[in-house]
Design a protein around this motif. Structure first.
Motif, mmCIF file in Angstrom:
data_model
loop_
_atom_site.group_PDB
_atom_site.id
_atom_site.type_symbol
_atom_site.label_atom_id
_atom_site.label_comp_id
_atom_site.label_asym_id
_atom_site.label_seq_id
_atom_site.Cartn_x
_atom_site.Cartn_y
_atom_site.Cartn_z
ATOM 1 N N SER A 51 15.738 20.399 -5.194
ATOM 2 C CA SER A 51 15.609 21.625 -5.989
ATOM 3 C C SER A 51 16.513 21.577 -7.204
ATOM 4 O O SER A 51 17.479 20.806 -7.245
ATOM 5 N N PHE A 52 16.186 22.433 -8.155
ATOM 6 C CA PHE A 52 17.029 22.612 -9.336
ATOM 7 C C PHE A 52 17.955 23.795 -9.135
ATOM 8 O O PHE A 52 17.548 24.821 -8.585
ATOM 9 N N PHE A 53 19.182 23.648 -9.595
ATOM 10 C CA PHE A 53 20.150 24.738 -9.512
ATOM 11 C C PHE A 53 20.886 24.876 -10.839
ATOM 12 O O PHE A 53 21.030 23.892 -11.574
ATOM 13 N N ALA A 54 21.371 26.082 -11.092
ATOM 14 C CA ALA A 54 21.956 26.361 -12.404
ATOM 15 C C ALA A 54 23.439 26.000 -12.512
ATOM 16 O O ALA A 54 23.911 25.633 -13.580
ATOM 17 N N THR A 55 24.171 26.133 -11.408
ATOM 18 C CA THR A 55 25.631 26.076 -11.504
ATOM 19 C C THR A 55 26.220 25.129 -10.466
ATOM 20 O O THR A 55 25.672 24.991 -9.370
ATOM 21 N N HIS A 56 27.329 24.528 -10.825
ATOM 22 C CA HIS A 56 28.018 23.573 -9.966
ATOM 23 C C HIS A 56 29.471 24.002 -9.815
ATOM 24 O O HIS A 56 30.099 24.397 -10.785
ATOM 25 N N ARG A 57 29.965 23.920 -8.597
ATOM 26 C CA ARG A 57 31.380 24.191 -8.389
ATOM 27 C C ARG A 57 31.948 23.183 -7.406
ATOM 28 O O ARG A 57 31.302 22.846 -6.406
ATOM 29 N N PHE A 58 33.146 22.696 -7.688
ATOM 30 C CA PHE A 58 33.770 21.675 -6.843
ATOM 31 C C PHE A 58 35.215 22.076 -6.575
ATOM 32 O O PHE A 58 35.984 22.308 -7.510
ATOM 33 N N LEU A 59 35.571 22.191 -5.311
ATOM 34 C CA LEU A 59 36.954 22.475 -4.947
ATOM 35 C C LEU A 59 37.503 21.252 -4.223
ATOM 36 O O LEU A 59 36.963 20.831 -3.194
ATOM 37 N N ASP A 60 38.587 20.715 -4.771
ATOM 38 C CA ASP A 60 39.148 19.471 -4.269
ATOM 39 C C ASP A 60 40.503 19.752 -3.617
ATOM 40 O O ASP A 60 41.432 20.198 -4.286
ATOM 41 N N PHE A 61 40.590 19.518 -2.324
ATOM 42 C CA PHE A 61 41.839 19.786 -1.595
ATOM 43 C C PHE A 61 42.590 18.499 -1.271
ATOM 44 O O PHE A 61 43.474 18.481 -0.434
ATOM 45 N N ARG A 62 42.199 17.397 -1.906
ATOM 46 C CA ARG A 62 42.724 16.095 -1.509
ATOM 47 C C ARG A 62 44.062 15.724 -2.134
ATOM 48 O O ARG A 62 44.739 14.830 -1.641
ATOM 49 N N ASN A 63 44.402 16.377 -3.234
ATOM 50 C CA ASN A 63 45.616 15.976 -3.958
ATOM 51 C C ASN A 63 46.515 17.174 -4.248
ATOM 52 O O ASN A 63 46.904 17.407 -5.376
ATOM 53 N N LEU A 64 46.801 17.929 -3.200
ATOM 54 C CA LEU A 64 47.567 19.156 -3.398
ATOM 55 C C LEU A 64 48.918 19.084 -2.676
ATOM 56 O O LEU A 64 49.368 20.045 -2.055
ATOM 57 N N ALA A 65 49.555 17.909 -2.768
ATOM 58 C CA ALA A 65 50.799 17.670 -2.014
ATOM 59 C C ALA A 65 51.859 18.733 -2.297
ATOM 60 O O ALA A 65 52.601 19.137 -1.401
ATOM 61 N N LYS A 66 51.912 19.211 -3.521
ATOM 62 C CA LYS A 66 52.995 20.173 -3.820
ATOM 63 C C LYS A 66 52.763 21.522 -3.137
ATOM 64 O O LYS A 66 53.660 22.357 -3.086
ATOM 65 N N HIS A 67 51.564 21.731 -2.598
ATOM 66 C CA HIS A 67 51.287 22.989 -1.888
ATOM 67 C C HIS A 67 51.223 22.798 -0.384
ATOM 68 O O HIS A 67 50.916 23.732 0.355
ATOM 69 N N ALA A 68 51.509 21.590 0.092
ATOM 70 C CA ALA A 68 51.295 21.298 1.508
ATOM 71 C C ALA A 68 52.402 21.865 2.384
ATOM 72 O O ALA A 68 53.569 21.905 2.004
#
Ligand SMILES: *[C@@H]1O[C@H](CO)[C@@H](O)[C@H](O)[C@H]1NC(C)=O
Ligand SMILES: *[C@@H]1O[C@H](CO)[C@@H](O)[C@H](O)[C@H]1NC(C)=O
Ligand SMILES: *[C@@H]1O[C@H](CO)[C@@H](O)[C@H](O)[C@H]1NC(C)=O
Ligand SMILES: *[C@@H]1O[C@H](CO)[C@@H](O)[C@H](O)[C@H]1NC(C)=O
Ligand SMILES: *[C@@H]1O[C@H](CO)[C@@H](O)[C@H](O)[C@H]1NC(C)=O
Ligand SMILES: *[C@@H]1O[C@H](CO)[C@@H](O)[C@H](O)[C@H]1NC(C)=O
Length: 402
Positions: A51-68
Motif C-alpha cells: 500500500s501507499f502511505f503519506a507519512t513516515h516516522r522512525f523512533l530509534d532507541f539504539r543509541n541513547l546511552a546518556k539516557h540509560a
C-alpha cells in the motif's frame, strides 16, 4: 562492503523495473538510493497488502546511552501512578510528539475477571543499556510490568495522534520475563460498547509457549462472554523464525481489506474479519491484571517488552501530507514542474515514491521512483500512482525481477 553489494543488486533489479516502466510511458525514474523524508511524497510497502502511505516516522532507541538507567520499581500504588518520566528522553520533542506515557489504573474498570489492581506507571518506561552477550545496540526501550505485594505495576504508551487510518508499523523487539503478563503492539479505537471497539492486536502471553503469538481483530468475544473465533489467531511461529524471546522485526499492516502480521518479513497471520475502519491510536504495553487472559504473575516477578526501534508509515485523518509539507516550510521539497502544490493536495498525487523496505539503512527511506512532475492529465487519473507504475510495483513485490 555488504551494503555496497546489496545496493548493487538493487540497482540492477530496479533498472529492469524501470525499463519496464519506461517502455510505455514517459515517467522519469530514479534508482533506489538513500534519501530522507523531506524528499519523499509517499511510501510504498511490500507484502500481500502492498500500500501507499503519506507519512513516515522512525523512533530509534539504539543509541541513547546518556539516557540509560533501570529505575527501581516503586512499591506503592499511589506513588507508582504519579511517578515522573524516567529520563530526559521522554521529555524530548521526538518522544512527546509521538507518544504519551500512561498512568491510569484499573480500579474503576469493569474487566470482570481482573483479580489484581493494575497501575500503569511512567516509572516502568525507560531506556536500558544493552547487556546482551553480543549486543546489537547500545540501548533499547523497555516497557516493564512487575507483580508487587498489593498490585501489578505496568506500562503503556499511546500515540499522541488519535487519527491513524491505515498503517504499517514495525518494531525490532523481544519479550522476556515471567509468565502471567501480556506484551502488545496494537491499533485502538475505543468505544463504550464492546461491539464497537476497533482494534488490531499483536499480543504475547508470557505464560504461552515462546513460539506462539496471538493476533486479533477485536472484539474477540461478546458481552455474554462468547468467543468470536474468526476474530483471533493463535499462531505458531514457523520454525526458523525467532520466537518472541529473541530479537525479531514484528510488523502489523492494517489496510482497508485486512490486517496482516509478519515476523522478520515472513507473513504469519492475516485476518480480514472485523478489520478496523475508523481512525485509531497506536498503543504498546506490558501488563497483567491477574485475570484469565493475562494470567497471574508471581509476587516480585516481572516481564519486559524491549524495543530497539519502532517504524511506522501511515495515513492519518488529522494530517494531510501536502498541508504538512507546506507547514514545515516546504524548502528542499520536490515539486511538480508546474510548482502547483494545490493540485497535489486535491488529487493526492505522489511524484516521489519512497520505500522503507528496500533500504540499506534502517529508518532512512530510499527513493523507488521519481516521476519528476510529469502530470497524468486527461485520463481522469486521480490516484497517486499511474497504473503502469503500479504494475511495476506488483512485479517488484512479487519478485519477478529479483
Ligand atoms: C520486503 O522487502 C524486504 C527487503 O527486500 C524483505 O527483506 C522483506 O522480506 C519483504 N517483505 C515482504 C513481506 O515481502
Ligand atoms: C493513503 O492515502 C493515499 C492518498 O489519499 C491513498 O492513495 C492510499 O491508498 C492510502 N493508503 C491506504 C492504505 O489506504
Ligand atoms: C492513594 O490516593 C488516594 C487518593 O488519591 C487516597 O484515597 C488513598 O488513601 C491513597 N492510598 C495510600 C495507600 O496512600
Ligand atoms: C487510580 O486512578 C484514579 C483516577 O482514575 C485515582 O483517583 C487513584 O488515585 C488511582 N489509584 C492509584 C493507586 O494510582
Ligand atoms: C496457543 O496455542 C498453544 C499451543 O500451540 C497453547 O499452549 C496456548 O495456550 C494457546 N494460547 C491461547 C491464548 O489459546
Ligand atoms: C490470581 O491470584 C489471585 C490471588 O492473588 C486469585 O484470587 C485469582 O483467582 C488468581 N487468578 C487466576 C486466573 O489464577
Amino acid at each position: 562492503m555488504e551494503t555496497h553489494q546489496r545496493r548493487g543488486r538493487t540497482h540492477t533489479s530496479l533498472s529492469s523495473l524501470i525499463t519496464l516502466i519506461t517502455i510505455a510511458s514517459p515517467l522519469a525514474s530514479a534508482a533506489p538510493s538513500l534519501t530522507d523524508d523531506s524528499k519523499c511524497e509517499c511510501y510504498l510497502t511490500n507484502g500481500t497488502q502492498a500500500s501507499f502511505f503519506a507519512t513516515h516516522r522512525f523512533l530509534d532507541f539504539r543509541n541513547l546511552a546518556k539516557h540509560a538507567g533501570v529505575p527501581p520499581t516503586i512499591a506503592k500504588p499511589n506513588d507508582s501512578g504519579s511517578a515522573p518520566v524516567t529520563s530526559e528522553y521522554f521529555t524530548s520533542k521526538e518522544w512527546t510528539e509521538t507518544f504519551w506515557v500512561q498512568s491510569w489504573n484499573n480500579s474503576h474498570q469493569t474487566r470482570e475477571d481482573a483479580t489484581v489492581l493494575m497501575v500503569n506507571s511512567p516509572n516502568n518506561v525507560y531506556i536500558e543499556a544493552n547487556g546482551d552477550r553480543n549486543p546489537s545496540s547500545q540501548t533499547w526501550l523497555t516497557l516493564r510490568t512487575q507483580r508487587l505485594k498489593d498490585f501489578q505495576t505496568a506500562s503503556e504508551i499511546e500515540s499522541v495522534a488519535p487519527g491513524f487510518q491505515y498503517l504499517s508499523v514495525r518494531m525490532l523487539a523481544r519479550t522476556v520475563g515471567s509468565p502471567g503478563a501480556i506484551t502488545a503492539l496494537f491499533t485502538y479505537r475505543g468505544s463504550d460498547r464492546l461491539a464497537d471497539v476497533q482494534e488490531s492486536d499483536l499480543e504475547v502471553r508470557t505464560m504461552d509457549p515462546r513460539n506462539t503469538i496471538q493476533y486479533t481483530n477485536q472484539p474477540s468475544y461478546t458481552e455474554d462472554g462468547d468467543e468470536i473465533d474468526h476474530a483471533t489467531k493463535n499462531v505458531t511461529i514457523p520454525q526458523g523464525l525467532p520466537d518472541w524471546t529473541h530479537w525479531a522485526v514484528h510488523r502489523l499492516d492494517w489496510t482497508p481489506k485486512e490486517t496482516v502480521w509478519y515476523v522478520d518479513g515472513t507473513e504469519v497471520a492475516t485476518i480480514s474479519f472485523q478489520t478496523p475502519r475508523d481512525p485509531s491510536k497506536v498503543i504498546l504495553n506490558a501488563w497483567s491484571d491477574g485475570g484469565e487472559w493475562s494470567g497471574n504473575m508471581t509476587v516480585n516477578e516481572a516481564a519486559y517488552l524491549q524495543i530497539q526501534w519502532l517504524e511506522i508509515v501511515y495515513n492519518a485523518t488529522d494530517e494531510n501530507p501536502a498541508k504538512k509539507r507546506k507547514r514545515n516550510g516546504g524548502t528542499g521539497m520536490l515539486r511538480g514542474r508546474d510548482g502547483d502544490d494545490d493540485d497535489d493536495e486535491k488529487d493526492g498525487s505522489c511524484d516521489v515514491v519512497c520505500s522503507i523496505d528496500e533500504t540499506t539503512e534502517r529508518g532512512k527511506p530510499v527513493t523507488l521512483w521519481n516521476n519528476g512532475g510529469v502530470r497524468m492529465v486527461g485520463g481522469g487519473l486521480i490516484t497517486w500512482i499511474p497504473s503502469l507504475t503500479v504494475l511495476g510495483m506488483l512485479a517488484l513485490s512479487s519478485g519477478w525481477l529479483w
